[in-house]
Design a protein around this motif. Structure first.
Motif, PDB file in Angstrom:
ATOM      1  N   LEU A 261     -15.879 -44.218   6.006  1.00 13.94           N
ATOM      2  CA  LEU A 261     -15.355 -45.039   4.916  1.00 13.94           C
ATOM      3  C   LEU A 261     -16.191 -44.880   3.660  1.00 13.94           C
ATOM      4  CD1 LEU A 261     -14.269 -48.378   6.644  1.00 13.94           C
ATOM      5  CD2 LEU A 261     -12.809 -46.759   5.421  1.00 13.94           C
ATOM      6  N   ARG A 262     -17.496 -44.846   3.814  1.00 15.03           N
ATOM      7  CA  ARG A 262     -18.366 -44.639   2.646  1.00 15.03           C
ATOM      8  C   ARG A 262     -18.024 -43.312   1.964  1.00 15.03           C
ATOM      9  NH1 ARG A 262     -22.707 -47.804   1.727  1.00 15.03           N
ATOM     10  NH2 ARG A 262     -23.332 -49.275   3.351  1.00 15.03           N
ATOM     11  N   LEU A 263     -17.861 -42.272   2.772  1.00 11.30           N
ATOM     12  CA  LEU A 263     -17.549 -40.960   2.212  1.00 11.30           C
ATOM     13  C   LEU A 263     -16.198 -40.984   1.507  1.00 11.30           C
ATOM     14  CD1 LEU A 263     -18.343 -37.989   1.949  1.00 11.30           C
ATOM     15  CD2 LEU A 263     -17.225 -37.569   4.160  1.00 11.30           C
ATOM     16  N   GLY A 264     -15.200 -41.641   2.126  1.00  6.53           N
ATOM     17  CA  GLY A 264     -13.877 -41.716   1.515  1.00  6.53           C
ATOM     18  C   GLY A 264     -13.889 -42.467   0.203  1.00  6.53           C
ATOM     19  N   ALA A 266     -16.501 -42.811  -1.765  1.00  6.67           N
ATOM     20  CA  ALA A 266     -17.285 -42.047  -2.732  1.00  6.67           C
ATOM     21  C   ALA A 266     -16.464 -40.925  -3.373  1.00  6.67           C
ATOM     22  CB  ALA A 266     -18.519 -41.465  -2.055  1.00  6.67           C
ATOM     23  N   CYS A 267     -15.555 -40.327  -2.599  1.00 10.00           N
ATOM     24  CA  CYS A 267     -14.781 -39.206  -3.161  1.00 10.00           C
ATOM     25  C   CYS A 267     -13.446 -39.665  -3.727  1.00 10.00           C
ATOM     26  CB  CYS A 267     -14.560 -38.133  -2.097  1.00 10.00           C
ATOM     27  SG  CYS A 267     -13.436 -38.598  -0.768  1.00 10.00           S
ATOM     28  N   GLY A 268     -13.244 -40.975  -3.833  1.00  8.76           N
ATOM     29  CA  GLY A 268     -12.037 -41.501  -4.431  1.00  8.76           C
ATOM     30  C   GLY A 268     -10.808 -41.343  -3.567  1.00  8.76           C
ATOM     31  N   GLN A 269     -11.023 -41.244  -2.272  1.00  8.10           N
ATOM     32  CA  GLN A 269      -9.904 -41.049  -1.357  1.00  8.10           C
ATOM     33  C   GLN A 269      -9.067 -42.311  -1.218  1.00  8.10           C
ATOM     34  OE1 GLN A 269     -10.510 -41.502   2.989  1.00  8.10           O
ATOM     35  NE2 GLN A 269     -10.246 -39.290   3.043  1.00  8.10           N
ATOM     36  N   GLN A 270      -7.769 -42.174  -1.117  1.00 10.05           N
ATOM     37  CA  GLN A 270      -6.882 -43.298  -0.860  1.00 10.05           C
ATOM     38  C   GLN A 270      -6.956 -43.619   0.626  1.00 10.05           C
ATOM     39  OE1 GLN A 270      -5.201 -45.010  -3.191  1.00 10.05           O
ATOM     40  NE2 GLN A 270      -4.505 -46.465  -1.650  1.00 10.05           N
ATOM     41  N   ILE A 271      -7.490 -44.790   0.956  1.00 12.07           N
ATOM     42  CA  ILE A 271      -7.666 -45.152   2.354  1.00 12.07           C
ATOM     43  C   ILE A 271      -6.305 -45.367   3.004  1.00 12.07           C
ATOM     44  CG2 ILE A 271      -8.745 -46.763   3.950  1.00 12.07           C
ATOM     45  CD1 ILE A 271     -10.709 -45.089   2.374  1.00 12.07           C
ATOM     46  N   SER A 272      -6.149 -44.846   4.210  1.00 13.34           N
ATOM     47  CA  SER A 272      -4.883 -44.967   4.927  1.00 13.34           C
ATOM     48  C   SER A 272      -4.579 -46.427   5.243  1.00 13.34           C
ATOM     49  CB  SER A 272      -4.952 -44.161   6.232  1.00 13.34           C
ATOM     50  OG  SER A 272      -3.826 -44.432   7.039  1.00 13.34           O
ATOM     51  N   THR A 273      -3.289 -46.728   5.268  1.00 13.53           N
ATOM     52  CA  THR A 273      -2.876 -48.086   5.641  1.00 13.53           C
ATOM     53  C   THR A 273      -2.925 -48.294   7.148  1.00 13.53           C
ATOM     54  OG1 THR A 273      -0.567 -47.356   5.675  1.00 13.53           O
ATOM     55  CG2 THR A 273      -1.380 -48.334   3.629  1.00 13.53           C
ATOM     56  N   ALA A 274      -3.062 -47.194   7.908  1.00 13.98           N
ATOM     57  CA  ALA A 274      -3.177 -47.313   9.355  1.00 13.98           C
ATOM     58  C   ALA A 274      -4.535 -47.907   9.708  1.00 13.98           C
ATOM     59  CB  ALA A 274      -3.013 -45.941  10.001  1.00 13.98           C
ATOM     60  N   SER A 275      -4.582 -48.621  10.815  1.00 16.56           N
ATOM     61  CA  SER A 275      -5.836 -49.232  11.237  1.00 16.56           C
ATOM     62  C   SER A 275      -5.879 -49.320  12.750  1.00 16.56           C
ATOM     63  CB  SER A 275      -5.998 -50.625  10.617  1.00 16.56           C
ATOM     64  OG  SER A 275      -4.985 -51.495  11.083  1.00 16.56           O
ATOM     65  N   GLU A 277      -8.850 -51.007  16.046  1.00 23.37           N
ATOM     66  CA  GLU A 277      -9.697 -52.162  16.343  1.00 23.37           C
ATOM     67  C   GLU A 277     -10.910 -52.257  15.442  1.00 23.37           C
ATOM     68  OE1 GLU A 277     -12.350 -50.041  19.889  1.00 23.37           O
ATOM     69  OE2 GLU A 277     -10.950 -51.641  20.382  1.00 23.37           O
ATOM     70  N   LEU A 278     -11.265 -51.164  14.739  1.00 19.58           N
ATOM     71  CA  LEU A 278     -12.414 -51.170  13.831  1.00 19.58           C
ATOM     72  C   LEU A 278     -11.992 -51.239  12.367  1.00 19.58           C
ATOM     73  CD1 LEU A 278     -14.757 -48.546  15.546  1.00 19.58           C
ATOM     74  CD2 LEU A 278     -14.718 -51.038  15.840  1.00 19.58           C
ATOM     75  N   GLY A 279     -10.702 -51.421  12.110  1.00 22.78           N
ATOM     76  CA  GLY A 279     -10.233 -51.551  10.735  1.00 22.78           C
ATOM     77  C   GLY A 279      -9.540 -50.306  10.238  1.00 22.78           C
ATOM     78  N   PRO A 280      -9.483 -50.093   8.916  1.00 27.23           N
ATOM     79  CA  PRO A 280      -8.787 -48.937   8.337  1.00 27.23           C
ATOM     80  C   PRO A 280      -9.317 -47.614   8.865  1.00 27.23           C
ATOM     81  CG  PRO A 280      -9.422 -50.524   6.644  1.00 27.23           C
ATOM     82  CD  PRO A 280     -10.105 -50.945   7.890  1.00 27.23           C
ATOM     83  N   THR A 281      -8.408 -46.664   9.068  1.00 28.35           N
ATOM     84  CA  THR A 281      -8.803 -45.337   9.547  1.00 28.35           C
ATOM     85  C   THR A 281      -8.795 -44.364   8.363  1.00 28.35           C
ATOM     86  OG1 THR A 281      -6.497 -44.903  10.128  1.00 28.35           O
ATOM     87  CG2 THR A 281      -7.924 -45.722  11.869  1.00 28.35           C
ATOM     88  N   PRO A 282      -9.953 -43.927   7.898  1.00 33.43           N
ATOM     89  CA  PRO A 282     -10.026 -43.030   6.733  1.00 33.43           C
ATOM     90  C   PRO A 282      -9.555 -41.641   7.071  1.00 33.43           C
ATOM     91  CG  PRO A 282     -12.194 -43.316   7.677  1.00 33.43           C
ATOM     92  CD  PRO A 282     -11.280 -44.225   8.462  1.00 33.43           C
ATOM     93  N   GLY A 283      -9.059 -40.939   6.060  1.00 31.67           N
ATOM     94  CA  GLY A 283      -8.680 -39.547   6.232  1.00 31.67           C
ATOM     95  C   GLY A 283      -9.847 -38.627   5.925  1.00 31.67           C
ATOM     96  N   THR A 284      -9.550 -37.431   5.458  1.00 41.16           N
ATOM     97  CA  THR A 284     -10.574 -36.441   5.149  1.00 41.16           C
ATOM     98  C   THR A 284     -10.623 -36.199   3.656  1.00 41.16           C
ATOM     99  OG1 THR A 284     -10.202 -35.364   7.267  1.00 41.16           O
ATOM    100  CG2 THR A 284     -11.415 -34.108   5.610  1.00 41.16           C
ATOM    101  N   CYS A 285     -11.821 -36.197   3.083  1.00 41.21           N
ATOM    102  CA  CYS A 285     -11.962 -35.956   1.651  1.00 41.21           C
ATOM    103  C   CYS A 285     -11.604 -34.497   1.350  1.00 41.21           C
ATOM    104  CB  CYS A 285     -13.398 -36.226   1.198  1.00 41.21           C
ATOM    105  SG  CYS A 285     -13.776 -37.982   1.043  1.00 41.21           S
ATOM    106  N   PRO A 286     -10.973 -34.226   0.201  1.00 39.54           N
ATOM    107  CA  PRO A 286     -10.633 -32.844  -0.157  1.00 39.54           C
ATOM    108  C   PRO A 286     -11.906 -32.042  -0.404  1.00 39.54           C
ATOM    109  CG  PRO A 286     -10.242 -34.315  -2.005  1.00 39.54           C
ATOM    110  CD  PRO A 286     -10.554 -35.184  -0.833  1.00 39.54           C
TER     111      PRO A 286
END
Length: 286
Positions: A261-264, A266-275, A277-286
């Protein structure tokens, strides 16, 4: 002393500033009294980060505990009412009297519990129950105090931090129950549930605000929780050690999620709406 300091307007503005300082929703307003309240906000944050450790006299705690246990026995709190012969036989007008008496007894017990819950903060009951573990008479009071704290939390971030604090408390209880296979595993189950709740709230707050500040509490929790769990890794039975390893694996997953999440963010990534048990699931930064 300026009586206006305690006016409703100042009080509400102070609460807003304190909530914002702790990561809550920003109100995007400016008041002319903000400069006067800023030192108080700084003091509030300092007290929240380093709360003073209350020194409770051991004799007071022991005496209060004995008094509470004696009161519970005398009032029959936690003991089901005995069934009388009249309650077992026909439904007559006379047979209604024991039922009314039982209802009154239960109502009196509920009132006593309500009074006790309301007096927790000022009577020292929480101090008497702070070392209680599952199976102790005051353990229910301890968990009730925690639920009251959650109900009074001012924001989702505060609730998340409380859940992580409770996970640390569960770990301390598990240490005391080491060797009790059933009790040890049950307390670690509660600990992991509190961990998931707290992490989910804090990661969601970080994603919604695109601000990693809420993740600082997760990092601090991981540091102290791993240190305490590592002490238990090689202790107890094989079943206890395997159960401890499961909780350590959960902490590893939490650390990976916080880093992603920190990495996402930091790179301005749009966090996924999917989640999960630990909360939002981040994708991969370009």
């Amino acid at each position: 002393m300026d009586n206006a300091l305690f006016s409703r307007r100042r009080t509400e503005r102070f609460a807003q500033l304190l909530d914002e300082a702790n990561g809550g929703r920003r109100h995007h307003v400016r008041s002319r009294i903000d400069d006067q309240l800023t030192p108080l906000v700084a003091l509030g944050r300092q007290l929240g980060a380093n709360p003073p450790e209350p020194a409770v006299d051991p004799e007071f705690r022991t005496g209060l505990r004995a008094m509470l246990l004696a009161t519970a026995v005398r009032e029959g709190i936690g003991t089901p009412p005995a069934t009388t012969p009249a309650e077992k036989t026909g439904v007559t007008r006379g047979s209604l009297l024991p039922a009314v008496t039982a209802r009154r007894a239960r109502a009196r017990g509920a009132i006593l519990v309500g009074i006790a819950a309301g007096a927790i903060a000022v009577s020292g009951i929480s101090a008497a129950s702070e070392n209680a573990v599952p199976g102790d008479a005051l353990y229910g009071m301890k968990r009730g105090t925690e639920r009251a704290q959650l109900a009074l939390a001012s924001s989702e971030i505060s609730r998340g931090q409380l859940f992580l604090d409770f996970a640390g408390t569960r770990l301390a209880e598990a240490s005391a129950l080491r060797g009790n296979r059933v009790g040890y595993g049950a307390v670690l189950d509660d600990m992991d549930a509190d961990t998931r709740q707290g992490v989910r709230l804090l990661t969601a707050a970080a994603a919604q605000r695109s601000d990693p500040t809420a993740l600082d509490a997760v990092d601090a929790f991981l540091t102290r929780q791993r240190r305490a769990l590592d002490v238990l890794t090689d202790r107890g039975s094989r079943a206890d050690q395997e159960r401890t390893a499961q909780s350590l694996a959960l902490l590893a997953s939490v650390g990976e999620r916080a880093d992603a999440l920190r990495l996402g963010i930091a790179c301005g990534q749009q966090i996924s709406t999917a989640s999960d048990e630990l909360g939002p699931t981040p994708g991969t930064c370009p």
